[in-house]
Design an enzyme around this catalytic site. Structure first.
Site, PDB file in Angstrom:
ATOM      1  CG  ASN A   1      43.535  21.615  86.854  1.00  0.00           C
ATOM      2  OD1 ASN A   1      42.659  21.112  86.004  1.00  0.00           O
ATOM      3  ND2 ASN A   1      43.434  21.298  87.994  1.00  0.00           N
ATOM      4  CB  SER A   2      45.207  17.220  83.018  1.00  0.00           C
ATOM      5  OG  SER A   2      46.421  16.714  83.295  1.00  0.00           O
ATOM      6  CD  GLN A   3      41.239  18.347  76.522  1.00  0.00           C
ATOM      7  OE1 GLN A   3      42.058  17.568  76.154  1.00  0.00           O
ATOM      8  NE2 GLN A   3      40.559  19.072  75.531  1.00  0.00           N
ATOM      9  N   PRO A   4      40.034  18.656  81.220  1.00  0.00           N
ATOM     10  CG  PRO A   4      38.273  19.991  82.266  1.00  0.00           C
ATOM     11  CD  PRO A   4      39.539  20.009  81.606  1.00  0.00           C
TER      12      PRO A   4
END
Length: 374
Positions: A89-92
């Site tokens: 879940n990628s860096q926001p």
């Protein structure tokens, strides 16, 4: 915001908003889509050399509510592997940057194709912004795809989902107004360009041998070409079809010392990475930063290599004078005014892709490989 700061999802959203990464519409969307339900119970923190399992509920929530990526799969889901991160879940902040670059508009009926469903979180943000029927997402991993379907439905989202290799897009549902890749590409697959409407936009992270990673934003011209500029650095896991193997082994018996004119730290800008990666195709660079400087390791596909440390001589291996080639390319780059990453762009056609500097006609060509003087 770090992984140890409290505040929950709302604080994370306000952190992104305060940094100018979210407009008012996206701010409302992010508040409506919490990150936590999209993270499986088994998750990991990405470290420089390994993935660290999250062992407590508090540790898990702290990472989820931080501006950091969360690894959700190792080794393509196969047990007993070396522990390499293969989905996250990628860096926001990166998600917010890429969504902003898409310039989507629900009022204009934009249809979006996402390459790499993964956890389904970005898919949910897009569905909340555009409506389920306007969002299409493909995921190559059946296990990830199955979990994403379940999680999205639980969140009240029913976008169009498929298990497929994202390199080929979703031709049966084309054309699309926007295409977003959430995995790093070695090259932009031409199938994705063909699936864009005239004026459509593609946003993707790219990673080449020399590049540390860069986001590109391309616009389709309706005649089979897409072009645009690089928009800052990015670090994403590679598309499965774009993974690379190990280079040939280095013959350490050929080691020789060469003097240096360039501090390795000068090679670590995005602008130089884009320039050198084009001038020296097939040459890889990795680096390590230290308190007093940096070390770089360069290697080509045939096993020729070089390494240099700030304040010391360089070492070369194999038949190629690789460090001296890199220094010559760096001198060219400085003579051009040391352009930044945003000065470079990319054109993609059916014949391939070309990197350019400042305008599409100023194409950067590979440098000739010089025979070493012995």
């Amino acid at each position: 915001m770090t992984a140890t700061e409290p505040g929950g999802h709302a604080a994370l959203v306000e952190h992104l908003y305060a940094r100018g990464l979210l407009d008012e519409t996206w701010r409302a969307v992010w508040h409506a889509v919490p990150r936590e339900p999209f993270i499986p119970q088994q998750a990991w923190r990405q470290r420089p050399t390994a993935c660290e399992p999250l062992t407590t509920a508090a540790e898990r929530l702290a990472l989820i509510h931080s501006d950091e990526p969360v690894v959700i799969q190792l080794d393509d889901g196969e047990p007993g592997g070396p522990g390499i991160a293969t989905s996250s879940n990628s860096q926001p902040r990166m998600v917010a940057r890429m969504l902003r670059l898409l310039s989507i508009d629900g009022d204009n009926g934009h249809r979006v194709l996402e390459i790499g469903t993964a956890s389904g979180y970005v898919t949910a943000l897009l569905s909340r912004r555009l409506g389920d029927s306007a969002v299409y997402s493909v995921e190559i991993d059946p296990g990830l795809a199955h979990r994403a379907v379940t999680t999205l439905r639980a969140a009240g989202c029913t976008p169009n989902l498929a298990v497929a290799d994202g390199e080929w897009g979703w031709p049966d549902e084309a054309p699309f107004d926007r295409v977003l890749a959430t995995c790093a590409l070695r090259h932009v697959p031409y199938a994705l360009v063909r699936q864009l409407r005239p004026g459509g936009v593609l946003v993707a992270p790219m990673a080449r041998d020399f590049w540390s990673g860069a986001v590109v934003r391309l616009t389709a011209d309706g005649e089979g070409t897409a072009r645009g500029r690089f928009r800052g650095g990015a670090s994403y896991m590679p598309m499965r079809a774009h993974r690379t193997g190990a280079p040939a082994p280095v013959d350490t018996a050929t080691c020789r010392t060469v003097p240096t004119r360039t501090d390795p730290r000068e090679l670590l800008t995005l602008g130089f990475a884009l320039y050198a990666g084009t001038r020296l195709p097939g040459v890889r660079m990795v680096h390590a930063d230290g308190a007093d400087g940096a070390q770089v390791w360069l290697q080509d596909e045939d096993g020729c290599a070089a390494t240099a440390i700030t304040g010391e001589d360089a070492y070369e291996y194999g038949a190629r004078d690789l460090w001296q080639e890199v220094e010559r390319v760096h001198e060219e780059y400085v003579a051009l005014g040391s352009p930044g990453g945003g000065d470079f762009g990319l054109t993609v056609t059916a014949r391939g892709q070309r990197v350019w500097l400042e305008h599409p006609e100023r194409i950067i060509e590979p440098a000739p490989v010089r025979e070493p003087a012995r």
